[in-house]
Design an enzyme around this catalytic site. Structure first.
Site, PDB file in Angstrom:
ATOM      1  N   ASP A 122      -4.512   3.534  11.003  1.00 14.70           N
ATOM      2  CA  ASP A 122      -5.815   3.440  11.624  1.00 14.70           C
ATOM      3  C   ASP A 122      -5.912   3.138  13.133  1.00 14.70           C
ATOM      4  O   ASP A 122      -5.741   4.204  13.976  1.00 14.70           O
ATOM      5  CB  ASP A 122      -6.435   2.220  10.846  1.00 14.70           C
ATOM      6  CG  ASP A 122      -8.071   2.010  11.019  1.00 14.70           C
ATOM      7  OD1 ASP A 122      -8.363   3.080  11.091  1.00 14.70           O
ATOM      8  OD2 ASP A 122      -8.389   0.993  10.822  1.00 14.70           O
ATOM      9  N   GLY A 144       0.932  -1.371   0.083  1.00 17.98           N
ATOM     10  CA  GLY A 144      -0.052   0.024   0.082  1.00 17.98           C
ATOM     11  C   GLY A 144       0.754   1.249   0.044  1.00 17.98           C
ATOM     12  O   GLY A 144       0.359   2.245  -0.608  1.00 17.98           O
ATOM     13  N   PHE A 152     -14.225   3.542   4.914  1.00 13.98           N
ATOM     14  CA  PHE A 152     -13.527   2.963   4.171  1.00 13.98           C
ATOM     15  C   PHE A 152     -12.875   3.501   2.833  1.00 13.98           C
ATOM     16  O   PHE A 152     -13.835   3.972   2.091  1.00 13.98           O
ATOM     17  CB  PHE A 152     -13.840   1.323   3.872  1.00 13.98           C
ATOM     18  CG  PHE A 152     -12.870   0.462   3.510  1.00 13.98           C
ATOM     19  CD1 PHE A 152     -11.856  -0.148   4.367  1.00 13.98           C
ATOM     20  CD2 PHE A 152     -12.500   0.166   2.009  1.00 13.98           C
ATOM     21  CE1 PHE A 152     -11.020  -1.077   4.045  1.00 13.98           C
ATOM     22  CE2 PHE A 152     -11.757  -0.598   1.758  1.00 13.98           C
ATOM     23  CZ  PHE A 152     -10.637  -1.289   2.408  1.00 13.98           C
ATOM     24  N   GLU A 183       3.795   5.276   5.626  1.00 12.20           N
ATOM     25  CA  GLU A 183       2.626   4.737   5.733  1.00 12.20           C
ATOM     26  C   GLU A 183       1.820   5.109   4.796  1.00 12.20           C
ATOM     27  O   GLU A 183       1.429   6.463   4.664  1.00 12.20           O
ATOM     28  CB  GLU A 183       2.216   4.707   7.246  1.00 12.20           C
ATOM     29  CG  GLU A 183       2.858   3.943   8.177  1.00 12.20           C
ATOM     30  CD  GLU A 183       2.650   2.474   8.100  1.00 12.20           C
ATOM     31  OE1 GLU A 183       1.977   2.055   7.162  1.00 12.20           O
ATOM     32  OE2 GLU A 183       2.682   1.556   9.349  1.00 12.20           O
TER      33      GLU A 183
HETATM   34  P1  IMP Z   1      -3.880  -0.536  11.639  1.00  8.51           P
HETATM   35  O1  IMP Z   1      -2.979  -1.472  12.135  1.00  8.51           O
HETATM   36  O2  IMP Z   1      -5.289  -0.631  12.237  1.00  8.51           O
HETATM   37  O3  IMP Z   1      -3.500   1.004  11.748  1.00  8.51           O
HETATM   38  O4  IMP Z   1      -4.166  -0.677  10.134  1.00  8.51           O
HETATM   39  C1  IMP Z   1      -3.343  -0.364   9.184  1.00  8.51           C
HETATM   40  C2  IMP Z   1      -3.821  -1.077   7.729  1.00  8.51           C
HETATM   41  O5  IMP Z   1      -4.987  -1.536   7.485  1.00  8.51           O
HETATM   42  C3  IMP Z   1      -3.151  -0.379   6.655  1.00  8.51           C
HETATM   43  O6  IMP Z   1      -1.942  -0.549   6.239  1.00  8.51           O
HETATM   44  C4  IMP Z   1      -4.258  -0.852   5.515  1.00  8.51           C
HETATM   45  O7  IMP Z   1      -3.488  -2.062   4.884  1.00  8.51           O
HETATM   46  C5  IMP Z   1      -5.558  -1.292   6.138  1.00  8.51           C
HETATM   47  N1  IMP Z   1      -6.678  -0.361   6.168  1.00  8.51           N
HETATM   48  C6  IMP Z   1      -7.001   0.560   7.202  1.00  8.51           C
HETATM   49  N2  IMP Z   1      -7.895   1.186   6.729  1.00  8.51           N
HETATM   50  C7  IMP Z   1      -8.006   1.010   5.359  1.00  8.51           C
HETATM   51  C8  IMP Z   1      -8.915   1.795   4.358  1.00  8.51           C
HETATM   52  O8  IMP Z   1      -9.834   2.737   4.701  1.00  8.51           O
HETATM   53  N3  IMP Z   1      -8.773   1.114   3.163  1.00  8.51           N
HETATM   54  C9  IMP Z   1      -8.068   0.096   2.802  1.00  8.51           C
HETATM   55  N4  IMP Z   1      -7.219  -0.197   3.733  1.00  8.51           N
HETATM   56  C10 IMP Z   1      -7.170   0.101   5.175  1.00  8.51           C
END
Ligand code: IMP
Ligand code: MG
Length: 180
Positions: A107, A48, A156, A103
């Site tokens: 999230d 990503g 999303f 990054e």
């Molecule tokens: P975290 O560990 O919850 O911060 O997740 C981060 C990862 O979740 C990112 O690197 C993305 O791969 C995925 N992710 C979180 N939100 C989205 C979104 O809105 N669209 C697509 N991928 C997402």
């Protein structure tokens, strides 16, 4: 065989290509000023963050290197924080270097926190975070973010490297997609 559409079912465009380019220029300018006279290494997470890293790196004016890692997530329950594992490590050491983790989105913060702890253990001269998108409303693991392009709502999104079932990473805007 039915191919999926090249365009996602867009509900709303949050940021256009022009807005994203302009903001990346701004952030790259800040990074270039902050690291003036030093060499920088951008570390990004496959797949990503690669889209953001390439755009950002072209606007940074200090000498820089790039390196990549890949991670996999394991989770028992849907929605529960999973265990993160490094599936492909960086090619080179980062000891003594100025490193920015690039990054696509922070999230909950679990992934970024894991990566920061892991990278910090390798003895970089400095370590910071630069993210394209920041969704603070869902943050569980508090992490300091040095550079953030856009704050986004709890919806999303796809585009600029962010996928839905591996599709739409190449979309040149950031868009909220309609739930199926
Ligand atoms: P975290 O560990 O919850 O911060 O997740 C981060 C990862 O979740 C990112 O690197 C993305 O791969 C995925 N992710 C979180 N939100 C989205 C979104 O809105 N669209 C697509 N991928 C997402
Ligand atoms: Mg993903």
């Amino acid at each position: 065989m039915d191919l999926p559409s090249a365009l996602p079912p867009i509900e709303r465009v949050l940021f256009t290509a022009e807005e994203i380019d302009a903001r990346i220029c701004e952030i790259a300018g800040r990074i270039s000023a902050d690291f003036a006279g030093r060499e920088l290494k951008l570390v990004s997470v496959l797949k990503g963050s690669v889209f953001f890293l390439t755009a950002l790196s072209r606007r940074i004016t200090v000498p820089l290197k790039v390196d990549f890692l890949a991670i996999s997530h394991f989770t028992n329950r849907p929605g529960a924080p999973g265990v993160v594992r490094i599936a492909k490590d960086l090619d080179d050491a980062i000891e003594g270097e100025h490193v920015l983790l690039v990054e696509d989105i922070v999230d909950t913060g679990f992934t970024t926190r894991y990566l920061m702890q892991n990278l910090a253990g390798r003895g970089p001269a400095s370590l910071g975070i630069c993210t394209l998108l920041d969704r603070t409303s869902r943050r569980i693991a508090p992490i300091p973010i040095n550079y953030s392009c856009f704050e986004i709502p709890d919806r999303f999104v796809v585009g600029w490297g962010l996928d839905y079932k591996q599709l739409y990473r190449n979309l040149d805007c950031i868009a909220v997609i309609r739930p199926e």
